[in-house]
Motif scaffolding. Structure first.
Motif, PDB file in Angstrom:
ATOM      1  N   HIS A 193      92.081  -0.723  -1.576  1.00 21.79           N
ATOM      2  CA  HIS A 193      91.824   0.528  -2.305  1.00 21.79           C
ATOM      3  C   HIS A 193      92.411   1.678  -1.505  1.00 21.79           C
ATOM      4  O   HIS A 193      92.226   1.745  -0.286  1.00 21.79           O
ATOM      5  CB  HIS A 193      90.326   0.751  -2.479  1.00 21.79           C
ATOM      6  N   SER A 195      93.600   6.056  -1.634  1.00 23.53           N
ATOM      7  CA  SER A 195      93.685   7.362  -2.292  1.00 23.53           C
ATOM      8  C   SER A 195      94.615   8.240  -1.474  1.00 23.53           C
ATOM      9  O   SER A 195      94.469   8.328  -0.254  1.00 23.53           O
ATOM     10  CB  SER A 195      92.313   8.052  -2.329  1.00 23.53           C
ATOM     11  N   ALA A 197      95.384  12.136  -1.732  1.00 24.73           N
ATOM     12  CA  ALA A 197      94.897  13.298  -2.488  1.00 24.73           C
ATOM     13  C   ALA A 197      95.531  14.576  -1.985  1.00 24.73           C
ATOM     14  O   ALA A 197      95.746  14.741  -0.771  1.00 24.73           O
ATOM     15  CB  ALA A 197      93.374  13.399  -2.361  1.00 24.73           C
ATOM     16  N   LEU A 206      95.897  13.252  -7.482  1.00 23.15           N
ATOM     17  CA  LEU A 206      95.381  12.064  -6.799  1.00 23.15           C
ATOM     18  C   LEU A 206      96.254  10.854  -7.123  1.00 23.15           C
ATOM     19  O   LEU A 206      96.430  10.501  -8.296  1.00 23.15           O
ATOM     20  CB  LEU A 206      93.940  11.806  -7.267  1.00 23.15           C
ATOM     21  N   GLU A 208      95.956   7.223  -6.876  1.00 21.82           N
ATOM     22  CA  GLU A 208      94.810   6.342  -6.675  1.00 21.82           C
ATOM     23  C   GLU A 208      95.162   4.935  -7.133  1.00 21.82           C
ATOM     24  O   GLU A 208      95.819   4.750  -8.158  1.00 21.82           O
ATOM     25  CB  GLU A 208      93.612   6.872  -7.485  1.00 21.82           C
ATOM     26  N   THR A 210      94.085   2.553  -9.138  1.00 26.65           N
ATOM     27  CA  THR A 210      93.053   2.482 -10.179  1.00 26.65           C
ATOM     28  C   THR A 210      93.552   1.740 -11.411  1.00 26.65           C
ATOM     29  O   THR A 210      94.739   1.802 -11.750  1.00 26.65           O
ATOM     30  CB  THR A 210      92.581   3.893 -10.584  1.00 26.65           C
ATOM     31  N   ALA A 216      89.594   7.814 -14.084  1.00 23.91           N
ATOM     32  CA  ALA A 216      89.613   8.400 -12.739  1.00 23.91           C
ATOM     33  C   ALA A 216      89.707   9.923 -12.833  1.00 23.91           C
ATOM     34  O   ALA A 216      89.001  10.648 -12.127  1.00 23.91           O
ATOM     35  CB  ALA A 216      90.781   7.827 -11.942  1.00 23.91           C
ATOM     36  N   VAL A 233      95.925  12.239 -12.169  1.00 19.43           N
ATOM     37  CA  VAL A 233      95.823  10.981 -11.434  1.00 19.43           C
ATOM     38  C   VAL A 233      97.052  10.127 -11.726  1.00 19.43           C
ATOM     39  O   VAL A 233      97.432   9.954 -12.889  1.00 19.43           O
ATOM     40  CB  VAL A 233      94.544  10.206 -11.807  1.00 19.43           C
ATOM     41  N   LYS A 245      88.871  -2.041  -9.383  1.00 19.92           N
ATOM     42  CA  LYS A 245      89.490  -0.716  -9.455  1.00 19.92           C
ATOM     43  C   LYS A 245      89.342  -0.091 -10.848  1.00 19.92           C
ATOM     44  O   LYS A 245      90.100   0.795 -11.218  1.00 19.92           O
ATOM     45  CB  LYS A 245      90.960  -0.797  -9.040  1.00 19.92           C
ATOM     46  N   ILE A 248      86.006   4.810 -10.153  1.00 21.61           N
ATOM     47  CA  ILE A 248      86.106   5.492  -8.864  1.00 21.61           C
ATOM     48  C   ILE A 248      84.985   5.019  -7.932  1.00 21.61           C
ATOM     49  O   ILE A 248      83.827   4.909  -8.342  1.00 21.61           O
ATOM     50  CB  ILE A 248      86.024   7.026  -9.100  1.00 21.61           C
ATOM     51  N   ALA A 252      87.469   7.561  -2.812  1.00 23.64           N
ATOM     52  CA  ALA A 252      88.358   8.511  -3.510  1.00 23.64           C
ATOM     53  C   ALA A 252      87.749   9.912  -3.489  1.00 23.64           C
ATOM     54  O   ALA A 252      88.460  10.909  -3.331  1.00 23.64           O
ATOM     55  CB  ALA A 252      88.597   8.053  -4.950  1.00 23.64           C
TER      56      ALA A 252
END
Lengths: 738, 222
Positions: A193, A195, A197, A206, A208, A210, A216, A233, A245, A248, A252
Motif C-alpha cells: 500500500h 500514498s 500526497a 493523491l 494512491e 487503490t 478514495a 486521486v 485496496k 482508504i 493514506a
C-alpha cells in the motif's frame, strides 16, 4: 458491417493494451511518483496488541538529520471521520482515524509517523521513536474471542431462513453435523500500500494504490472536510489489491495530513509487515454446518451458521453462508452470520469474500453427506441441482452449472475415479480426486464514461475505474472497438483518475459488467454527435438526414456511395473531436437471480513416506456468461485457482496467543503459492454462454469465481487420498500426520 | 499540477494515442478507418527510460555519505549516497528508475530483481555502496531501439502477468536463467528457478510459457 467485427472483438484473445507499459517499466504505480521537493514518511507501529500509549519520546529521533516532523496523537491535525457509506461512495472498513487518541486496539497500529528528507532518514528516525505503553491482556484471535463468553453479535440483514430446518434435520435419514474453521488470511498484493500526497493551493492530489479512485476521493474529501472537487486521486496502475485496496486505510490519511502540515509532498509506503495488520485481512471464521438428506440423497435440511472475528473498532461480517440459500435445491434452510471482537486490525473483503471460506465449508460438508450414503459426490450434486434460486424464489438469469459439471468431469476423467479411500496410487503416491461447485453473485453498478472520436483518427475513452490486473484497459478498448469499428491499437483508454467520468470500484467482479454498457453508450453518443456535425451547415452530408447515415468501421456513409472516415470528416470541418458521454444504471431486472457458477475437479498426490502433499492437476469449468477476452479471462481463473491452493494448503495469518502479536507477518513465513507450487496441469474451460438477461454484452465478471470452492475441492481430494477429513484450513502436514 | 486537471480529450491530442503498431495486435484491422500516421508512444517511452540523464552530485559527500559511481543500463551516474542506502531505493529515488519494484524490502518476494554484472540479485538486500563501478541492468535497460526484448515480447504474447507489479522481477530472473548454461531447460527446472519471484496474481502458468517461448525465440541465448 459492424456486426461481424463486433462478434470478433468481443471474445477475442487479445494481448493487454497496457502490456508494453507494464513490461518496459513505464507504468507508474503509486510509489513510482517522485514529486518536486518530495519528502518520505515512515510509520512507527504499536508493539502491543491492546492498551494505551503512556508516552511518546521523539526527542532523539527529532534530532536526527533530515527529520522534518514527527506526528502522533499529541501532534496531529484534527480531521473528520467519513460516514463510511456505500451509497455515498465514501466507505471504509476502519472508521477510526490515525492518531485519533492514545488507544491501541491492535498490534501494528500506526502510533507515530516520521517525515524526513529521504527514505533512509525517515526509517532510521522511526526506529528511534520511543513509545511507552500501558499494556492490557489482548484477545488475540477468534478462538480467544469465542472463549470470553461474549455473545456473538448477530449480523441480521444477511441471514436467511426458509421451511423448518431444525425439525427437517432431526427427521432426516442421514445427518451431517460438523464445524469447519478457516484462519485469518492476508491479501498480500505484490505492491505494498502506498500514498504519494501533495497539496496544491488547498487541494489534495493523491497518488494512491487503490481499487477505487472515486471512493478514495470522496473519503478523503470527507476526512479533510473538503468539497470533492478539491481532491484528485490517481491510480492508473495498481499492484493489485484482492480487496485490501477497496477502501482508504489509515496510512493514506496520515500521508495526506503530514503533507499538508509540512507543506511538501509526502510519500508513505506501508511496510510489508504492517500490511498484515493495518490494511485489512480476511477474518477467521467458525462455521457450523448441518446437512440432512433423505434415503436417496436429496437435501432435506441445510443449516450454515458462521461467526467471524472482527476488530475492537468496527464490525465486519464475513458472509460465509452467502451461497448456501442459492446453490442447491432444499426446502429447509437456515443461514446466519455473527461477529465477535478481538484485538486485531479491521477485517475487509478479500477475493470472493464470504464465498471463499463459505464454500470450503459447504462443499466439504456436501462431500461428507455424499460419502456418508455411499454416493458419488458429483452425482449427489447433480441430484440436488436447481435452476431456480430458492433463496430469492427467482429463476437464475442464466445457469450452465450442469454443463460445467459434465464438461469438467469429462475433461478430468472423473468417471475413472475409484470411490474407495486410498485406492488410487502411482508409485509411492496416493492419489485423491475431489470436486466442488463454485458460485459468485453477478453484480453491476452505476457508471459514467466518455468516448471521443478525434480528428487524428483515434478514439479516446475515459472512465474513473481501475485496471487492477484483470484486463480492464483491454476490455474497455474492445468495447469501444466493437461499437466504432476502430481497431484497438487506435483506441486510447484512460482509467484510474478521479477527474474522469465516475466509474466503479474494481471489486466484486463487477467492473467489466459495469463499464461495458457505459462505454458502449458513450461511443454511440459520440457517433450521434458526429452525425450531427456531418449533417450541419458545414458538414459533408448536409443534404442527408441523420437517420440516413450509417457508421461502421470508423466511417460515415450515406448509403449512396459516399463515405468518409470520422478523422477526415472532423479534420475537414476543423473540429477537434466528437464527444459522447453516457451514464448507465446498475439496476437489474428483478425477475431474475444473477449468479455465476462453475465446477472444480482437483487431483492431489500424497506421499505418506515423506509426508508430501501436492496439488497436481486442476480442471475448472466456469460459467460467467460472455467471455470478453479469452486471454485475460483464463488468466483470472487460473490465478484464482492457485490462490485457492494457497488458501487450501498454506495461508494462515498467525498471532501469538499470549501477546497477541503477529507471528508470521512476512512473505517467508506467511506462505503464498510460489511458482514451484503451481500444479503442472491447470485447465480452465470457459463455457462462454452470454447472459443477455444480465446485460447487453452478457458478461457477468470473472475475478472472484475461480477461488470459490477450490479449497473445498482440495479438501475433498485429500479425504479421497488419505481418509482424513480436514475441517480446519489450511491443510498442513501436521494435520495429515496426526 | 496542470496535468492533474485533464478532462477533455482535446487536451491530449499532441500525445495522441496509441499502442505500438509494429506487432499488429489486431488481425481484423478495420478498412478505411486508418489515420495516415499513428504515433507509437511506447517505444519512445522505452527509449527515454533507458537513456535517463546522467545524475551527477557535484557537492562533496555529506556526513555519513559516500560518493559512488553506478553504471546503470550503460549510463554512468556519480552520486553521494548514505552508506545505509539500499541499491533499490537509490535506483528508484535518486535515478528515478522506478521500473524496479519494491515488494517486501526483505528479500522474500523477488519484485526488485535486477542484474549486476549479468547475475540476478534482490536489489533490496544490497547496499548501493557495494556496487561501485559494477554493471547494473534494470528492466528499463532491456529494450533496444524501441523493440521489446524477446523475454518482454514473450510476456506480452503469453499474458504472463496481471497487475504487472512483480513483472519486472520476473522478467529479470527469466533473462538471467535463460543466460545460465547450467540450468536445465525442462518445465520443472524453470518453475524451480523462477520460484524466488512471487506472483500473487499467480500468472505462473503463463510465466512458464513465456520463459520457454522466449528461450526458443532467442535460440537458447539471450
Amino acid at each position: 458491417m459492424s456486426k461481424p467485427n463486433e462478434a470478433k472483438i468481443i471474445g477475442a484473445s487479445l494481448p493487454r493494451i497496457d502490456g508494453p507499459e507494464k513490461l518496459s517499466g513505464a507504468a507508474k504505480y503509486a510509489a513510482d511518483n517522485h514529486l518536486p521537493r518530495m519528502s518520505y514518511a515512515y510509520g512507527v507501529f504499536s508493539t502491543i496488541a491492546s492498551g494505551r500509549i503512556q508516552d511518546i519520546d521523539v526527542s532523539q529521533a527529532r534530532q536526527m538529520s533530515g527529520v522534518l516532523d514527527i506526528f502522533h496523537h499529541g501532534h496531529f491535525p484534527t480531521l473528520y471521520r467519513t460516514p463510511s457509506s456505500m451509497e455515498q461512495e465514501n466507505k471504509v472498513d476502519e472508521t477510526r482515524l490515525p492518531f485519533e487518541d492514545d488507544k491501541v486496539y491492535y498490534p501494528g497500529q500506526f502510533v507515530a509517523l516520521v517525515v524526513a528528507e529521504t527514505f533512509e532518514q525517515a526509517r532510521a528516525a522511526a526506529y528511534r521513536v520511543k513509545v511507552d505503553y500501558a499494556s492490557e491482556k489482548p484477545i488475540a484471535d477468534l478462538e480467544q474471542a469465542l472463549a470470553t463468553g461474549e455473545q456473538p453479535k448477530p449480523h441480521g440483514e444477511s441471514g436467511h431462513e426458509r421451511g423448518d430446518p431444525a425439525s427437517a434435520f432431526n427427521q432426516a435419514s442421514n445427518q451431517i453435523d460438523v464445524i469447519y474453521t478457516t484462519p485469518m488470511e492476508t491479501h498480500n498484493p505484490m505492491e505494498m500500500h502506498a500514498s504519494t500526497a501533495m497539496w496544491d493551493d488547498g487541494s489534495l492530489v493523491l497518488y494512491e494504490s487503490t481499487q477505487g479512485v472515486i471512493f478514495a476521493r470522496n473519503t478523503m474529501a470527507k476526512i479533510f472536510g473538503l468539497p470533492v472537487e478539491r481532491v484528485v486521486v490517481h491510480a492508473p496502475f495498481i499492484g493489485s489489491g484482492f480487496g485490501s485496496k477497496l477502501w482508504i486505510w489509515p496510512h493514506a490519511v496520515a500521508a495526506a495530513a503530514a503533507s499538508r502540515q509540512i507543506g511538501r509532498p509526502v510519500q508513505l509506503v506501508v511496510p510489508r509487515q504492517q500490511m498484515f495488520t493495518t490494511t485489512g485481512h480476511r477474518p477467521a471464521t467458525q462455521q457450523h454446518i448441518q446437512i440432512g438428506t433423505d434415503a436417496e440423497g436429496r437435501l432435506v435440511a441445510l443449516s450454515h451458521e458462521t461467526v467471524n472475528a472482527t476488530s475492537m473498532v468496527n464490525t465486519v461480517a464475513e458472509l460465509a453462508g452467502r451461497c448456501t440459500p442459492t446453490l442447491y435445491s432444499c426446502s429447509n434452510v437456515k443461514v446466519s452470520h455473527a461477529t465477535v471482537r478481538a484485538n486485531i486490525g479491521t477485517p475487509t473483503a478479500m477475493r470472493a469474500p464470504g464465498a471463499a471460506p463459505g464454500l470450503f465449508a459447504l462443499e466439504s460438508a456436501i462431500d461428507e453427506a455424499a460419502v456418508a450414503i455411499g454416493m458419488d459426490p458429483l452425482a449427489f450434486r447433480k441430484l440436488n441441482y436447481t435452476e431456480h434460486d430458492e433463496g430469492q424464489d427467482l429463476p437464475f438469469s442464466s445457469i450452465h452449472l450442469m454443463e460445467a459439471y459434465e464438461k469438467g468431469a469429462e475433461k478430468f476423467g472423473w468417471s475413472r475415479r475409484n470411490p474407495e479411500v486410498g485406492s488410487m496410487r502411482d508409485g509411492n503416491e496416493l492419489i485423491g480426486w475431489g470436486m466442488a461447485a463454485c458460485n459468485w453473485e453477478a453484480l453491476k453498478q452505476d457508471s459514467e464514461a466518455h468516448v471521443s472520436l478525434r480528428s487524428n483518427g483515434t478514439v479516446y475513452v475515459s472512465c474513473a475505474t481501475q485496471d487492477i490486473g484483470t484486463g480492464t484497459y483491454t476490455v474497455v478498448a474492445q468495447t469501444a472497438s466493437a461499437v466504432t469499428g476502430v481497431p484497438v491499437d487506435r483506441i486510447q483508454v484512460k482509467l484510474g483518475d478521479s477527474t474522469y467520468p465516475r466509474g466503479p470500484l474494481a471489486g466484486g467482479s463487477w467492473a467489466t459488467a459495469t463499464v461495458m454498457p457505459a462505454i458502449a453508450k458513450a461511443a454511440k453518443a459520440a457517433i450521434e454527435e458526429l452525425k450531427t456535425y456531418a449533417t450541419g451547415d458545414d458538414g459533408p452530408f448536409q443534404e442527408a438526414s441523420m437517420d440516413d447515415l450509417q457508421f461502421s468501421d470508423g466511417q460515415l456513409s450515406d448509403g449512396n456511395g459516399k463515405s468518409i472516415t470520422f478523422g477526415e470528416l472532423l479534420k475537414e470541418m476543423k473540429l477537434a473531436n466528437a464527444d459522447g458521454r453516457a451514464t448507465t444504471s446498475g439496476e437489474m431486472n428483478s425477475d431474475y437471480s444473477y449468479n455465476s457458477f462453475g465446477a472444480h475437479f482437483v487431483e492431489v498426490r500424497w506421499d505418506p513416506g515423506i509426508s508430501r502433499l501436492r496439488v497436481s492437476r486442476v480442471v475448472s469449468a466456469i460459467d460467467v456468461g460472455q467471455i470478453v477476452n479469452q486471454k485475460t479471462a483464463a488468466n483470472q481463473v487460473e490465478g484464482a485457482i492457485v490462490m485457492g491452493i494457497g488458501m487450501a494448503l498454506y495461508e494462515q495469518t498467525e498471532y501469538d496467543p499470549r501477546s497477541g502479536l503477529p507471528v508470521n507477518n512476512n512473505y517467508a513465513e506467511y506462505l503464498v503459492p510460489t511458482h514451484a507450487d503451481q500444479p503442472p496441469e491447470v485447465d480452465v474451460l470457459l463455457l462462454d454462454h452470454p447472459d443477455y438477461n444480465f446485460s447487453e454484452f452478457g458478461a457477468r465478471g470473472i475475478g472472484e469465481i475461480g477461488i470459490t470452492g477450490l479449497a473445498g475441492a482440495v479438501a475433498n481430494a485429500v479425504y479421497h487420498a488419505t481418509g482424513k477429513r480436514i475441517r480446519s484450513l489450511p491443510i498442513t502436514l501436521d494435520k495429515l500426520m496426526a | 499540477m496542470a496535468d492533474d486537471r485533464k478532462t477533455e480529450a482535446s487536451a491530449e491530442d499532441e500525445n495522441a494515442t496509441v499502442r505500438t503498431s509494429r506487432r499488429n495486435f489486431l488481425k481484423f484491422s478495420a478498412s478505411g478507418a486508418a489515420a495516415a500516421a499513428v504515433a507509437s508512444w511506447i517505444p519512445g517511452q522505452i527509449a527515454s527510460a533507458r537513456e535517463a540523464e546522467p545524475v551527477t552530485d557535484d557537492a562533496l559527500p555529506g556526513q555519513g555519505e559516500r560518493r559512488i559511481k553506478l553504471i546503470v543500463n550503460g549510463q554512468e551516474h556519480t552520486l553521494n549516497v548514505p552508506v545505509n542506502a539500499v541499491l533499490l531505493d537509490v535506483l528508484r529515488d535518486r535515478l528515478n528508475l522506478t521500473g524496479t519494484k519494491k515488494g517486501c524490502d526483505l528479500g522474500q518476494c523477488g519484485a526488485c530483481t535486477l542484474l549486476v554484472n549479468d547475475v540476478a540479485i534482490n536489489s533490496c538486500l544490497s547496499l548501493a555502496v557495494q556496487h561501485e563501478g559494477e554493471k547494473i541492468t534494470t528492466l528499463e535497460g532491456l529494450a533496444r531501439d524501441g523493440e521489446l526484448h524477446p523475454v518482454q515480447q514473450a510476456f506480452l504474447e503469453e499474458d504472463a502477468y496481471q497487475c504487472g507489479y512483480c513483472t519486472p522481477g520476473q522478467i529479470m530472473s527469466a533473462v538471467a536463467l535463460l543466460n545460465d548454461p547450467n540450468l536445465p531447460k525442462d518445465d520443472a527446472s524453470v518453475r524451480e528457478a523462477m520460484s524466488g519471484n512471487i506472483c500473487r496474481c499467480a500468472a505462473y502458468k503463463n510465466i512458464l510459457a513465456a520463459v520457454q517461448s522466449a528461450r526458443s525465440r532467442m535460440g537458447g541465448l539471450a
